[in-house]
Design a protein around this motif. Structure first.
Motif, short mmCIF file in Angstrom:
data_model
loop_
_atom_site.label_atom_id
_atom_site.label_comp_id
_atom_site.label_asym_id
_atom_site.label_seq_id
_atom_site.Cartn_x
_atom_site.Cartn_y
_atom_site.Cartn_z
N GLY A 103 0.82 -1.21 0.00
CA GLY A 103 0.00 0.00 0.00
C GLY A 103 0.85 1.26 0.00
O GLY A 103 1.97 1.26 0.51
N ARG A 104 0.29 2.31 -0.56
CA ARG A 104 1.04 3.56 -0.69
C ARG A 104 0.48 4.68 0.18
O ARG A 104 1.18 5.64 0.46
CB ARG A 104 1.03 4.02 -2.14
CG ARG A 104 1.72 3.04 -3.04
CD ARG A 104 1.70 3.52 -4.45
NE ARG A 104 2.36 2.57 -5.32
CZ ARG A 104 2.47 2.74 -6.61
NH1 ARG A 104 1.97 3.83 -7.18
NH2 ARG A 104 3.05 1.84 -7.34
N ARG A 105 -0.78 4.58 0.54
CA ARG A 105 -1.39 5.62 1.36
C ARG A 105 -2.57 5.01 2.08
O ARG A 105 -3.32 4.23 1.52
CB ARG A 105 -1.88 6.78 0.47
CG ARG A 105 -2.55 7.89 1.26
CD ARG A 105 -3.09 8.96 0.37
NE ARG A 105 -4.27 8.44 -0.32
CZ ARG A 105 -4.92 9.10 -1.26
NH1 ARG A 105 -4.51 10.28 -1.66
NH2 ARG A 105 -5.98 8.57 -1.83
N ALA A 106 -2.74 5.39 3.33
CA ALA A 106 -3.88 4.92 4.10
C ALA A 106 -4.91 6.03 4.22
O ALA A 106 -4.56 7.20 4.33
CB ALA A 106 -3.44 4.47 5.50
N ASP A 107 -6.17 5.64 4.18
CA ASP A 107 -7.22 6.60 4.47
C ASP A 107 -8.12 6.01 5.55
O ASP A 107 -8.07 4.83 5.84
CB ASP A 107 -8.01 7.00 3.23
CG ASP A 107 -8.76 5.85 2.58
OD1 ASP A 107 -9.42 5.07 3.29
OD2 ASP A 107 -8.73 5.74 1.35
N ALA A 108 -8.90 6.88 6.15
CA ALA A 108 -9.74 6.45 7.27
C ALA A 108 -11.13 7.06 7.15
O ALA A 108 -11.27 8.21 6.72
CB ALA A 108 -9.12 6.89 8.60
N MET A 109 -12.12 6.29 7.53
CA MET A 109 -13.49 6.78 7.63
C MET A 109 -13.67 7.26 9.06
O MET A 109 -13.56 6.47 10.01
CB MET A 109 -14.48 5.66 7.32
CG MET A 109 -14.36 5.11 5.91
SD MET A 109 -14.83 6.29 4.64
CE MET A 109 -16.54 6.51 5.02
N VAL A 110 -13.93 8.56 9.24
CA VAL A 110 -14.06 9.15 10.57
C VAL A 110 -15.35 9.97 10.59
O VAL A 110 -15.55 10.83 9.73
CB VAL A 110 -12.85 10.06 10.90
CG1 VAL A 110 -12.96 10.60 12.31
CG2 VAL A 110 -11.54 9.29 10.71
N LEU A 111 -16.18 9.71 11.58
CA LEU A 111 -17.43 10.45 11.69
C LEU A 111 -17.15 11.94 11.88
O LEU A 111 -16.29 12.32 12.69
CB LEU A 111 -18.27 9.94 12.85
CG LEU A 111 -18.90 8.57 12.65
CD1 LEU A 111 -19.54 8.09 13.95
CD2 LEU A 111 -19.94 8.61 11.54
N GLU A 112 -17.87 12.76 11.17
CA GLU A 112 -17.70 14.20 11.24
C GLU A 112 -17.87 14.74 12.66
O GLU A 112 -17.13 15.61 13.10
CB GLU A 112 -18.70 14.88 10.29
CG GLU A 112 -18.50 16.36 10.14
CD GLU A 112 -17.18 16.73 9.46
OE1 GLU A 112 -16.67 17.81 9.79
OE2 GLU A 112 -16.68 15.96 8.64
N ALA A 113 -18.83 14.21 13.38
CA ALA A 113 -19.14 14.73 14.72
C ALA A 113 -18.24 14.17 15.82
O ALA A 113 -18.32 14.62 16.96
CB ALA A 113 -20.60 14.44 15.06
#
Length: 139
Positions: A103-113
């Motif tokens: 993998g080259r980059r990680a992303d994350a799902m984070v709740l806005e609130a």
């Protein structure tokens, strides 16, 4: 953190993980059920990482890689165990998995609130990208 053990989840962990997420995770997902977690483990047995201390589940993260993107989901630490480096250890394990897979980059799902989560992710070196929006469609 030497007493913290990080391992991959197995099918026998599913009910414990679902109970844990009800207590420790923010929000819910359409996949937060026995069948959803079982499909994850069957498809990618090393994606769901569990942090345990003295045999007690203290944290989770899903480190998913589809061959294109590295995505982190369900980073959760039990409220009684926060601020002890568990999230950091889980993210390090997830990032090591991503690197091993190419993998080259990680992303994350984070709740806005979830402001507390924003601080956690920022402290781990993640940056918010405001120019993206998530689009979803239940199947």
């Amino acid at each position: 953190m030497s007493d913290l053990h990080i391992r991959r989840a197995t099918l026998s962990d599913i009910d414990t993980v679902l109970r844990f997420w009800r207590d420790a995770a923010e929000g819910t997902s359409i996949s937060d059920d026995h069948d959803g977690v079982a499909r994850l483990i069957a498809r990618d047995p090393e994606a769901l990482l569990l942090a345990e201390r003295d045999g007690l589940l203290t944290g989770t993260v899903i480190a998913g890689f589809d061959g294109w993107r590295c995505s982190a989901y369900r980073l959760a630490v039990h409220p009684a165990h926060r601020r002890q480096g568990i999230a950091t250890a889980l993210l390090e394990a997830a990032e090591q998995r991503f690197a091993t897979l190419g993998g080259r980059r990680a992303d994350a799902m984070v709740l806005e609130a979830n402001e507390q989560a924003h601080h956690t992710w920022a402290a781990a070196g993640y940056q918010r990208e405001d120019h993206w929006r998530r689009w979803v469609k239940p199947l």
